[in-house]
Write an enzyme that holds these catalytic residues in place. Structure first.
Site, PDB file in Angstrom:
ATOM      1  N   SER A  39       0.849  -1.181   0.000  1.00 43.40           N
ATOM      2  CA  SER A  39       0.000   0.000   0.000  1.00 43.40           C
ATOM      3  C   SER A  39       0.895   1.245   0.000  1.00 43.40           C
ATOM      4  O   SER A  39       1.827   1.346   0.794  1.00 43.40           O
ATOM      5  CB  SER A  39      -0.873  -0.021   1.249  1.00 43.40           C
ATOM      6  OG  SER A  39      -1.613   1.160   1.275  1.00 43.40           O
ATOM      7  N   GLY A  40       0.614   2.155  -0.903  1.00 43.32           N
ATOM      8  CA  GLY A  40       1.394   3.403  -0.988  1.00 43.32           C
ATOM      9  C   GLY A  40       2.626   3.269  -1.845  1.00 43.32           C
ATOM     10  O   GLY A  40       3.425   4.211  -1.958  1.00 43.32           O
ATOM     11  N   THR A  62      -1.600   2.443  -8.049  1.00 40.74           N
ATOM     12  CA  THR A  62      -2.684   3.135  -8.730  1.00 40.74           C
ATOM     13  C   THR A  62      -2.123   4.210  -9.670  1.00 40.74           C
ATOM     14  O   THR A  62      -2.592   4.369 -10.797  1.00 40.74           O
ATOM     15  CB  THR A  62      -3.648   3.752  -7.697  1.00 40.74           C
ATOM     16  OG1 THR A  62      -4.013   2.703  -6.804  1.00 40.74           O
ATOM     17  CG2 THR A  62      -4.865   4.319  -8.339  1.00 40.74           C
ATOM     18  N   ASN A 107      -1.103   5.737   3.081  1.00 42.69           N
ATOM     19  CA  ASN A 107      -1.378   6.350   1.789  1.00 42.69           C
ATOM     20  C   ASN A 107      -2.638   7.205   1.905  1.00 42.69           C
ATOM     21  O   ASN A 107      -3.668   6.737   2.377  1.00 42.69           O
ATOM     22  CB  ASN A 107      -1.571   5.217   0.753  1.00 42.69           C
ATOM     23  CG  ASN A 107      -1.770   5.758  -0.645  1.00 42.69           C
ATOM     24  OD1 ASN A 107      -1.812   6.964  -0.852  1.00 42.69           O
ATOM     25  ND2 ASN A 107      -1.900   4.861  -1.595  1.00 42.69           N
ATOM     26  N   SER A 115      -5.486   5.553  -0.538  1.00 42.62           N
ATOM     27  CA  SER A 115      -5.235   4.108  -0.633  1.00 42.62           C
ATOM     28  C   SER A 115      -6.442   3.385  -1.248  1.00 42.62           C
ATOM     29  O   SER A 115      -7.587   3.609  -0.838  1.00 42.62           O
ATOM     30  CB  SER A 115      -4.951   3.579   0.765  1.00 42.62           C
ATOM     31  OG  SER A 115      -4.707   2.206   0.688  1.00 42.62           O
ATOM     32  N   SER A 116      -6.151   2.562  -2.241  1.00 42.18           N
ATOM     33  CA  SER A 116      -7.252   1.797  -2.840  1.00 42.18           C
ATOM     34  C   SER A 116      -7.567   0.654  -1.883  1.00 42.18           C
ATOM     35  O   SER A 116      -6.695  -0.145  -1.571  1.00 42.18           O
ATOM     36  CB  SER A 116      -6.823   1.204  -4.191  1.00 42.18           C
ATOM     37  OG  SER A 116      -5.982   2.085  -4.860  1.00 42.18           O
ATOM     38  N   GLY A 170      -0.554  -5.672  -2.743  1.00 38.48           N
ATOM     39  CA  GLY A 170       0.605  -6.561  -2.737  1.00 38.48           C
ATOM     40  C   GLY A 170       0.648  -7.407  -1.491  1.00 38.48           C
ATOM     41  O   GLY A 170      -0.252  -7.343  -0.640  1.00 38.48           O
ATOM     42  N   GLU A 190       1.248  -8.614   2.051  1.00 40.72           N
ATOM     43  CA  GLU A 190       1.179  -7.807   3.280  1.00 40.72           C
ATOM     44  C   GLU A 190       1.582  -8.622   4.491  1.00 40.72           C
ATOM     45  O   GLU A 190       1.143  -9.757   4.646  1.00 40.72           O
ATOM     46  CB  GLU A 190      -0.249  -7.288   3.504  1.00 40.72           C
ATOM     47  CG  GLU A 190      -0.552  -6.017   2.741  1.00 40.72           C
ATOM     48  CD  GLU A 190      -1.913  -5.431   3.093  1.00 40.72           C
ATOM     49  OE1 GLU A 190      -2.616  -6.011   3.946  1.00 40.72           O
ATOM     50  OE2 GLU A 190      -2.260  -4.403   2.507  1.00 40.72           O
TER      51      GLU A 190
HETATM   52  N1  ATP Z   1       5.222   7.891 -10.216  1.00 40.35           N
HETATM   53  C1  ATP Z   1       4.908   8.665  -9.208  1.00 40.35           C
HETATM   54  N2  ATP Z   1       5.281   9.966  -9.238  1.00 40.35           N
HETATM   55  C2  ATP Z   1       4.956  10.769  -8.208  1.00 40.35           C
HETATM   56  N3  ATP Z   1       4.291  10.397  -7.105  1.00 40.35           N
HETATM   57  C3  ATP Z   1       3.900   9.108  -7.030  1.00 40.35           C
HETATM   58  C4  ATP Z   1       4.187   8.192  -8.080  1.00 40.35           C
HETATM   59  N4  ATP Z   1       3.691   7.033  -7.709  1.00 40.35           N
HETATM   60  C5  ATP Z   1       3.120   7.204  -6.496  1.00 40.35           C
HETATM   61  N5  ATP Z   1       3.228   8.450  -6.081  1.00 40.35           N
HETATM   62  C6  ATP Z   1       2.765   9.031  -4.807  1.00 40.35           C
HETATM   63  O1  ATP Z   1       2.497   8.003  -3.901  1.00 40.35           O
HETATM   64  C7  ATP Z   1       1.142   8.041  -3.462  1.00 40.35           C
HETATM   65  C8  ATP Z   1       0.611   6.616  -3.342  1.00 40.35           C
HETATM   66  O2  ATP Z   1       0.479   6.044  -4.592  1.00 40.35           O
HETATM   67  P1  ATP Z   1      -0.694   5.043  -4.973  1.00 40.35           P
HETATM   68  O3  ATP Z   1      -2.001   5.551  -4.491  1.00 40.35           O
HETATM   69  O4  ATP Z   1      -0.562   4.734  -6.386  1.00 40.35           O
HETATM   70  O5  ATP Z   1      -0.275   3.818  -4.121  1.00 40.35           O
HETATM   71  P2  ATP Z   1      -0.908   2.372  -4.199  1.00 40.35           P
HETATM   72  O6  ATP Z   1       0.201   1.429  -4.405  1.00 40.35           O
HETATM   73  O7  ATP Z   1      -2.019   2.354  -5.133  1.00 40.35           O
HETATM   74  O8  ATP Z   1      -1.395   2.225  -2.717  1.00 40.35           O
HETATM   75  P3  ATP Z   1      -2.678   1.443  -2.221  1.00 40.35           P
HETATM   76  O9  ATP Z   1      -2.344  -0.002  -2.265  1.00 40.35           O
HETATM   77  O10 ATP Z   1      -2.831   1.948  -0.837  1.00 40.35           O
HETATM   78  O11 ATP Z   1      -3.763   1.824  -3.108  1.00 40.35           O
HETATM   79  C9  ATP Z   1       0.403   8.815  -4.500  1.00 40.35           C
HETATM   80  O12 ATP Z   1      -0.683   9.488  -3.948  1.00 40.35           O
HETATM   81  C10 ATP Z   1       1.463   9.781  -4.979  1.00 40.35           C
HETATM   82  O13 ATP Z   1       1.498  10.876  -4.101  1.00 40.35           O
HETATM   83 MG    MG Z   2      -3.954   2.178  -5.014  1.00 39.95          MG
END
Ligand code: ATP
Ligand code: MG
Length: 1046
Positions: free
Chosen positions: A103-104, A108, A153, A156-157, A383, A385
């Site tokens: 997560s984070g 996404t 995050n 967070s999804s 992923g 956990e």
């Molecule tokens: N390529 C990137 N460039 C800039 N910032 C990023 C990038 N990827 C992620 N981030 C930052 O990290 C934060 C978390 O990313 P994201 O929401 O995609 O995580 P996630 O893996 O989907 O987490 P979750 O499993 O909780 O959904 C985003 O809100 C953004 O601020």
């Molecule tokens: Mg996500």
């Protein structure tokens, strides 16, 4: 090939040496610190969350990656998306992009990057754009309902998402299908400290206008809702109100009707309000604890909102109907049970609402069945956990990841094998960890953990989490990947970290200890039928449709599938789906827990690298041969290493590559020659090749430099030489030309002279000599003639006094002209003289004589010039008396005038008549007719006269006595009015008579002899004198007489 050149660390971990965790982490860290967040493992992209906006996205980069192949540019998600899209479009291969990570970690964001890339490069057009827009707009809606702020995050999804994007044969998007997995519905009723509920609740309260809020029977204040975590109602950088507008707009774009949107919001409001329903203890008559709704207002409002009788709802919440084949038994629920029921209802409603939304989106973006389509799936799923306390959710999540890893290994190995087969290279067994055993442990249909859980849930009798654990312990006591307190004890292992209610699975990514508490319940996931029936009874189309099992007509006693079974099922569908497609992996890594840019916590990344099985990935990828490359590009890159292939090679690429590698004498085990590709076993060999290439390039660069410098110097020298020759030839030429010019000029001169001389000689021979002179003379003559004729016609008057004379027309005649003028003047004078009478001649002679004597000396001379000398001023002709006075033979009287005699003694004057004859000067008294004095001219020795206007003069006489007297009387001092004429005539008479020139002194002072003495006469000009000739004589002493001229 940036993969090998100028990269920070290695861009592809396949080339990592040595292949150990430490070097892998170091490489990722080095790259991360240099803002290189992407790294490859073959065609897998590892993405380390930068937590900052890097300037590597947008249309410019999309355009760049669109035009290059995978390894030509730096690692990037765009490169992966490009490969997937091009393979889909051009090779008709369905694709899937698997994005995994904690997560984070950025899953996404990565999925959005992929979608934005595909949207940018796929076709255009109105239809296509509207599909694209629908697909892209599904994100904000799903994020609003499925995402929440967590500690890790902000966005967070809280669900897994798999989206199939479907394309036509041209590669233009047609639509898609979204599959969602396992929404974290427990969040609806409870959140951890520092976390929030799903975004939509906050967005609704912040963004809805007052009217909408009123219609939904909501208040704006977040604090009014039990289900919302009041500590963190706002998230930095998120504007809930504007997000709400965006969600509404997105729903409209996707195709939700106004009513549907309204109904969705009503159901959302219902969930919020359910949280506020308070249940309190109520005692039944039989003493069994029961529950009831404390404040009926919320229930009332819920009833009004969704068209439900509040009594129905209250009953459903506080009691439970047990139905058997024969009878129905209603039992009251205690407070805890009622609260549980309420929360279960809220979670269920929300979960179903979310599923409904996903289905509704799918309805709108779905593609007609008839069309042939290509599919690109994007999987954004949680992923691996490992939490402190891992429960059922973590178990299924980790199971899902275990399956994805299995898919990865199998597909990669399969691909490798296929490639080897294609290339005709024998497949050697690769040593890698096959996680099939773990997958089996979990999912085996009869003996898997999930199967055991289901069995336990369905088993009649007393069922609890601990009975489930006991069953597992019994079944897997010997399993290599299963552990629990019981198995440990059996093996006499002491592990204090293992709780009694826990079991541990050694996943491919690490060991995870799960607590069995809640497994049975969560797996059952049952909603009391009273609740679903109550919901079905609501006069609300959406709510009713969410609870179809509540319809009494459709009551089936068949149990719905358990959560575990459902999940297993969907994972099976997913893996099947993935096997049918060409997989592309994006592995997201979170570099730190604080969402801080630039911070790379090695331990944290190491754990994730293990979960993600990165080392495993590399090993599989390097199974057999680490590096492969088509013969063409390989030869192009390394042919400079052999003299046979450099600079020209005319034979095939394969032979060329063989030749190069032979000459480098590499070990034959290191290389395998496929049909189209060369395979290199270890990265060391590749690096060796690269090093050789680098050295060779240096050599070649030196060679090029040398050749170029030589060429430059040569051409420079040639140029200088040419210029020098040109300059000297010009100079010489010029010098010779000038020399020749001089000789030519001299020759011409000499020639001219000679020719002239010859010509003149000839000329003289053939023509009259002196012609030029003749001509000159002629010209001169004619000029003279012209001059003289001009003169003749222009002669001045013949008057002697006229001195005018024309100027000479030419300078050469000026002397002649002067001469002529002179001549003319003399001629005029002669003419004048010739016409004079002898008397006039005589008179003029006298005048001439007077001029010689007095001109320029005596002031009265100029006045005398025009006056003719009359001679006779006393009328001598008519006076015979006076005639007598002169002597008998003296001849004619030359001058007769009355003069004044100055008495030398006193200066007084007395008149006398003076007569001048040829021999005498006679003075006589006018009153007496007797001669007073006769002076023979021979006695006159001189005369003195003043230079002034006066008429005073002295006649100096010799010492002899005068005629007729006995003694000498001395000099006479006389005053005459015509002194000039008189003295001139005396002078001439003396000259004629005695041939002697009488000295006439013109002076201011002279002495006059008187007897023995002399008197000095001084003539002075009276100061105020006006030029008259009046005299006054004054005696000054005995010897001086001063005469003043007035
Ligand atoms: N390529 C990137 N460039 C800039 N910032 C990023 C990038 N990827 C992620 N981030 C930052 O990290 C934060 C978390 O990313 P994201 O929401 O995609 O995580 P996630 O893996 O989907 O987490 P979750 O499993 O909780 O959904 C985003 O809100 C953004 O601020
Ligand atoms: Mg996500």
């Amino acid at each position: 090939m940036p993969l090998l050149e100028g990269s920070v660390g290695v861009e592809d971990l396949v080339l990592l040496e040595p292949l150990v965790e430490e070097s892998l982490l170091k490489n990722l860290q080095l790259r991360y610190e240099n803002k290189e967040i992407y790294t490859y493992i073959g065609n897998v992209v590892i993405s380390v969350n930068p937590y900052q906006q890097l300037p590597i996205y947008g249309p410019e980069f999309i355009a760049k990656y669109r035009d290059y192949t995978f390894y030509e540019l730096k690692p990037h998600i765009y490169a992966l998306a490009n490969v997937a899209y091009q393979s889909l479009r051009d090779r008709d291969r369905d694709q899937c992009i698997l994005i995994t990570g904690e997560s984070g970690a950025g899953k996404t964001e990565a999925s959005k990057l992929v979608m934005s890339y595909v949207a940018a490069v796929c076709g255009k057009g109105e239809q296509v754009n509207s599909v694209k827009e629908q697909l892209l707009q599904s994100n904000p809606v799903l994020e609003a309902f499925g995402n929440a702020k967590t500690i890790r995050n902000k966005n967070s999804s809280r669900f897994g998402k798999y989206m199939d994007i479907e394309f036509d044969f041209k590669g233009s998007p047609l639509g898609g299908v979204i599959t969602n997995y396992l929404l974290e519905k427990s969040r609806v009723v409870k959140q951890l400290k520092g976390e929030r509920n799903f975004h939509i609740f906050y967005q609704l309260l912040a963004g809805a206008d007052a009217q909408l809020l009123k219609a939904l029977k909501l208040e704006r204040d977040v604090r009014g809702y039990v289900y919302l975590n009041q500590e963190v109602s706002r998230v930095d950088g998120m504007d809930d109100a504007s997000s709400f507008k965006a969600v509404q707009n997105a729903m409209t774009v996707i195709g939700f009707s106004e009513e549907e949107i309204q109904q969705v919001l009503e159901v959302t409001a219902l969930v919020l309000k359910l949280g506020n329903v308070k249940v309190a203890d109520e005692c039944q008559a039989n003493g069994i604890p029961a529950s009831g709704i404390c404040d009926g207002r919320d229930v009332q409002e819920i009833g009004e909102l969704v068209g439900l009788k509040s009594k129905e709802l209250e009953r459903a919440l506080c009691s439970r109907t047990m139905e058997t084949a024969r009878e129905k038994v209603v039992t009251a629920l205690n407070v805890i049970q009622a609260q549980y029921a309420r929360d279960a209802l809220a979670k269920n409603i929300y979960n179903r609402l979310f599923n409904w939304i996903v289905n509704r989106i799918n309805e709108n973006i779905k593609v007609g069945t008839g069309e042939k389509k290509k599919v690109m799936g994007v999987l954004d799923i949680y992923g691996f956990e490992i939490l402190e306390d891992n429960s059922f959710e973590q178990f299924v999540i980790n199971y899902c990841n275990e399956k994805l890893q299995q898919v990865f290994i199998e597909i990669t190995l399969k691909e490798e094998q296929e490639e080897y087969k294609r290339e005709g290279i024998p497949w050697t067994k690769v040593d890698y960890f096959d996680n099939g055993i773990i997958c089996n442990l979990i999912e085996h249909n009869q003996r898997g953990i999930l199967a055991m859980l289901d069995e336990e849930c369905l088993r009649p009798g007393v069922v609890s989490d601990s009975t489930f654990l006991a069953k597992l312990n019994q079944l897997f006591s010997k399993h290599g990947h299963y552990e629990s307190k019981v198995t440990q004890n059996a093996q006499r292992k002491y592990d204090h970290s293992m709780g009694l209610s826990c079991f541990r699975i050694c996943h491919y990514a690490g060991k995870v200890t799960y607590n069995v508490a809640g497994f049975i319940d969560k797996n059952n996931d049952l909603l009391f039928r009273d609740l679903s029936q109550a919901m079905w009874k609501a006069q609300h189309p959406l709510l009713q449709s969410l609870f179809p099992e509540g319809n009494p007509k459709q009551v089936s006693l068949k149990r719905p599938p358990t959560a575990g079974a459902q999940f297993k099922n969907s994972v099976a569908i997913l893996t099947k789906n993935l096997y049918s497609k060409n997989p592309n992996y994006i592995r997201c890594i979170k570099p730190n827990e604080h969402q801080q840019r630039g911070l790379f916590v090695s331990d944290l990344v190491a754990t994730q690298a293990r979960y993600l099985g990165l080392l495993e990935n590399v090993r599989v990828r390097r199974a057999g041969y680490a590096y492969r490359q088509g013969y063409g590009p390989f030869l192009e890159r390394y042919r400079l290493l052999s003299r046979s292939t450099w600079p020209h090679w005319n034979r095939g690429d394969r032979e060329g590559v063989k030749k190069v590698l032979e000459e480098l004498s590499l070990s034959s085990e290191e290389l395998a020659f496929g049909k189209t590709k060369i395979f290199i076993r270890s990265p060391k060999t590749l690096f060796y090749l690269e090093e050789q290439r680098r050295l060779r390039l240096q050599q070649l660069a030196t060679l090029i430099q040398k050749t170029y410098r030589g060429w430059r110097c040569r051409t420079h020298y040639q140029l200088m030489r040419k210029s020098q020759i040109l300059i000297s030839s010009w100079f010489r030429g010029n010098m010779q030309k000038r020399h020749y010019g001089k000789i030519k000029a001299s020759t011409l001169l000499i020639q001219a002279f000679v020719r002239g001389w010859k010509a003149r000689k000839n000329y003289r021979k053939y023509f009259r000599s002196g012609a030029a002179l003749t001509l000159a003379n002629f010209i001169y003559k004619s000029m003279a003639q012209k001059f003289l004729l001009g003169l003749k016609n222009n002669l001045p008057s013949t008057s002697v006094l006229d001195r005018r004379w024309p100027a000479a027309p030419y300078r050469c005649f000026s002397t002649a002209n002067q001469e002529l003028r002179q001549l003319f003047h003399q001629w005029k004078c002669k003419k004048f003289r010739d016409q004079l009478a002898p008397k006039q001649v005589e008179m003029l002679r006298e005048k001439l004589c007077a001029s010689e004597l007095f001109k320029g000396k005596k002031a009265s001379y100029p006045q005398s010039v025009p006056i003719p000398f009359r001679g006779d001023y006393i009328g001598l002709q008519g006076n015979p008396k006076l005639q007598k006075l002169k002597g008998g033979d003296e001849g004619p009287v030359l001058m007769a005038e009355t003069v004044k005699k100055v008495n030398r003694g006193n200066g007084k004057t007395s008149p006398r008549i003076l007569l001048l004859t040829k021999g005498y000067v006679i003075l006589t008294d006018p009153k007496k007719s007797q001669v007073k004095t006769v002076i023979g001219l021979d006695r006159v020795t001189g005369a003195s006269v003043s230079s002034l206007q006066d008429g005073l003069f002295s006649l100096h006489l010799s010492e002899m006595p005068l005629v007729g007297s006995k003694e000498a009387k001395g000099d006479f001092l006389l005053v005459s009015e015509h002194v000039i004429e008189l003295l001139t005539k005396v002078y001439r008479a003396v000259l004629e008579a005695t041939q002697r020139q009488l000295p006439v002194a013109v002076t201011e002072q002279f002495s006059v002899k008187f007897k023995e003495s002399s008197v000095s006469v001084k003539v002075i000009q009276h100061p105020g004198g006006g030029g008259s000739s009046k005299l006054s004589c004054k005696k000054k002493g005995s010897h001086c007489l001063e005469v003043t001229v007035q």
